[in-house]
Design a protein around this motif. Structure first.
Motif, mmCIF file in Angstrom:
data_model
loop_
_atom_site.group_PDB
_atom_site.id
_atom_site.type_symbol
_atom_site.label_atom_id
_atom_site.label_comp_id
_atom_site.label_asym_id
_atom_site.label_seq_id
_atom_site.Cartn_x
_atom_site.Cartn_y
_atom_site.Cartn_z
ATOM 1 N N LEU A 120 -9.244 -8.913 -4.407
ATOM 2 C CA LEU A 120 -9.131 -9.490 -3.065
ATOM 3 C C LEU A 120 -8.088 -8.739 -2.232
ATOM 4 O O LEU A 120 -8.312 -8.459 -1.048
ATOM 5 N N THR A 121 -6.961 -8.401 -2.858
ATOM 6 C CA THR A 121 -5.940 -7.637 -2.150
ATOM 7 C C THR A 121 -6.438 -6.249 -1.775
ATOM 8 O O THR A 121 -6.219 -5.773 -0.648
ATOM 9 N N ALA A 122 -7.110 -5.590 -2.713
ATOM 10 C CA ALA A 122 -7.645 -4.255 -2.438
ATOM 11 C C ALA A 122 -8.709 -4.303 -1.350
ATOM 12 O O ALA A 122 -8.745 -3.437 -0.460
ATOM 13 N N LEU A 123 -9.568 -5.318 -1.407
ATOM 14 C CA LEU A 123 -10.612 -5.439 -0.392
ATOM 15 C C LEU A 123 -10.007 -5.651 0.990
ATOM 16 O O LEU A 123 -10.442 -5.039 1.975
ATOM 17 N N GLY A 124 -8.987 -6.508 1.074
ATOM 18 C CA GLY A 124 -8.342 -6.746 2.356
ATOM 19 C C GLY A 124 -7.700 -5.494 2.923
ATOM 20 O O GLY A 124 -7.815 -5.199 4.116
ATOM 21 N N LEU A 125 -7.038 -4.717 2.059
ATOM 22 C CA LEU A 125 -6.371 -3.499 2.520
ATOM 23 C C LEU A 125 -7.374 -2.434 2.950
ATOM 24 O O LEU A 125 -7.194 -1.775 3.986
ATOM 25 N N VAL A 126 -8.448 -2.273 2.170
ATOM 26 C CA VAL A 126 -9.463 -1.277 2.516
ATOM 27 C C VAL A 126 -10.147 -1.634 3.827
ATOM 28 O O VAL A 126 -10.353 -0.776 4.707
ATOM 29 N N VAL A 129 -8.370 2.444 -6.485
ATOM 30 C CA VAL A 129 -7.962 2.849 -7.830
ATOM 31 C C VAL A 129 -6.473 2.589 -8.046
ATOM 32 O O VAL A 129 -6.057 2.101 -9.114
ATOM 33 N N THR A 130 -5.647 2.875 -7.049
ATOM 34 C CA THR A 130 -4.204 2.677 -7.182
ATOM 35 C C THR A 130 -3.856 1.213 -7.382
ATOM 36 O O THR A 130 -3.035 0.861 -8.244
ATOM 37 N N LEU A 131 -4.469 0.336 -6.612
ATOM 38 C CA LEU A 131 -4.165 -1.091 -6.755
ATOM 39 C C LEU A 131 -4.661 -1.642 -8.081
ATOM 40 O O LEU A 131 -4.005 -2.487 -8.702
ATOM 41 N N VAL A 132 -5.824 -1.181 -8.516
ATOM 42 C CA VAL A 132 -6.349 -1.662 -9.800
ATOM 43 C C VAL A 132 -5.422 -1.257 -10.950
ATOM 44 O O VAL A 132 -5.201 -2.016 -11.895
ATOM 45 N N LEU A 133 -4.815 -0.076 -10.854
ATOM 46 C CA LEU A 133 -3.971 0.404 -11.943
ATOM 47 C C LEU A 133 -2.529 -0.087 -11.854
ATOM 48 O O LEU A 133 -1.907 -0.356 -12.893
ATOM 49 N N PHE A 134 -1.987 -0.223 -10.627
ATOM 50 C CA PHE A 134 -0.544 -0.449 -10.499
ATOM 51 C C PHE A 134 -0.172 -1.700 -9.712
ATOM 52 O O PHE A 134 1.006 -1.889 -9.407
#
Length: 266
Positions: free
Chosen positions: A107-113, A79-84
């Motif tokens: 892609l960035t959020a998936l890699g971090l998760v 949620v944080t990456l999608v918003l900010f």
């Protein structure tokens, strides 16, 4: 209530390994994955971790319960990456005012998760298969850790379940005095903060009393200590660490071969 007892089958082949070897293998496997930002390497690592899970004598349902905080943190990161997120590159998938979701963000959020799960799951598995007393003994005997540190860490680890019990007692005491937030979210947040502060104060006081009691019983003495439970480091334990190095290297190599490798420092 917080549970720290090992839940693995005691006769599982990897659950019987030396605690220091399991911790070292988890650290090697986890920190190797910090070298890349792509989602391929951690995804392969997670698949390998789940594949060897039966060798540790843990069920997948038990692991899911132990890893529930990781699921909550993963949702918060998404949620944080999608918003900010600053990088909005890639194809636009959703444009709803301030919410702009692109393929680059996902892609960035998936890699971090995936990295969070790949790095944290080995630690969850190790502590789910290791008795805290055996870990402290192995740290002193095999890792040559100071007895003051190992025994102090063991004492602190044993006190973790008391935090959940004390939280329940504080909440019940306040409810008995009529302190209830009801459905007001702001009041719930204030009540949570005050309960957490009370829990912190109680933990500090208990830790201080425990430290004084341990010093009074000679845990800080400079004389050599005897060993009641022998922890042996065998060839199988060394092979466990070597296997972790090989599997982590294989995950990174696959990422490089597929061309998805993104170094953390470039």
């Amino acid at each position: 209530m917080i549970n720290i007892k090992p839940v693995a089958a005691p006769d599982a082949p990897l659950a019987r390994r030396n605690p220091v070897a399991k911790v070292a293998a988890a650290l090697v496997f986890s920190f190797t994955l910090l070298a890349t930002l792509d989602p391929v390497a951690p995804a392969i690592a997670i698949a390998l971790e789940l594949a060897v899970l039966p060798l540790f004598g843990i069920g997948y349902r038990v692991l899911a319960r132990r890893a529930m905080p990781l699921l909550l943190s993963a949702a918060g990161i998404l949620v944080t990456l999608v918003l900010f997120a600053a990088d909005r590159s890639g194809r636009v998938l959703l444009d709803a005012g301030p919410v702009l979701v692109t393929t680059g963000v996902l892609l960035t959020a998936l890699g971090l998760v995936l990295r969070i799960f790949a790095v944290a799951l080995p630690g969850v598995i190790v502590f789910a298969t290791t008795d805290p007393t055996d870990l402290a003994d192995a740290l002193i005997q095999n890792a040559k850790a100071p007895a003051r540190f190992a025994i102090g860490a063991l004492a602190a680890f044993r006190l973790v379940p008391l935090l959940g019990q004390e939280w329940q007692m504080i909440s019940m005491a306040r409810r008995a005095r009529g302190v209830d937030a009801g459905r007001n979210p702001a009041a719930k947040l204030r009540l949570f903060a005050s309960t957490a502060f009370a829990l912190l104060v109680g933990a500090i006081r208990r830790g201080t009393r425990l430290a004084v009691a341990m010093d009074a019983r000679g845990f800080d003495a400079g004389t050599p200590r005897t060993v009641a439970r022998r922890q042996r480091f065998t060839r199988a334990d060394a092979l466990l660490i070597a296997g972790a190095v090989v599997l982590a290297g294989a995950a990174l190599t696959t990422s490089v071969v597929l061309g998805t490798f993104r170094p953390l420092i470039s």
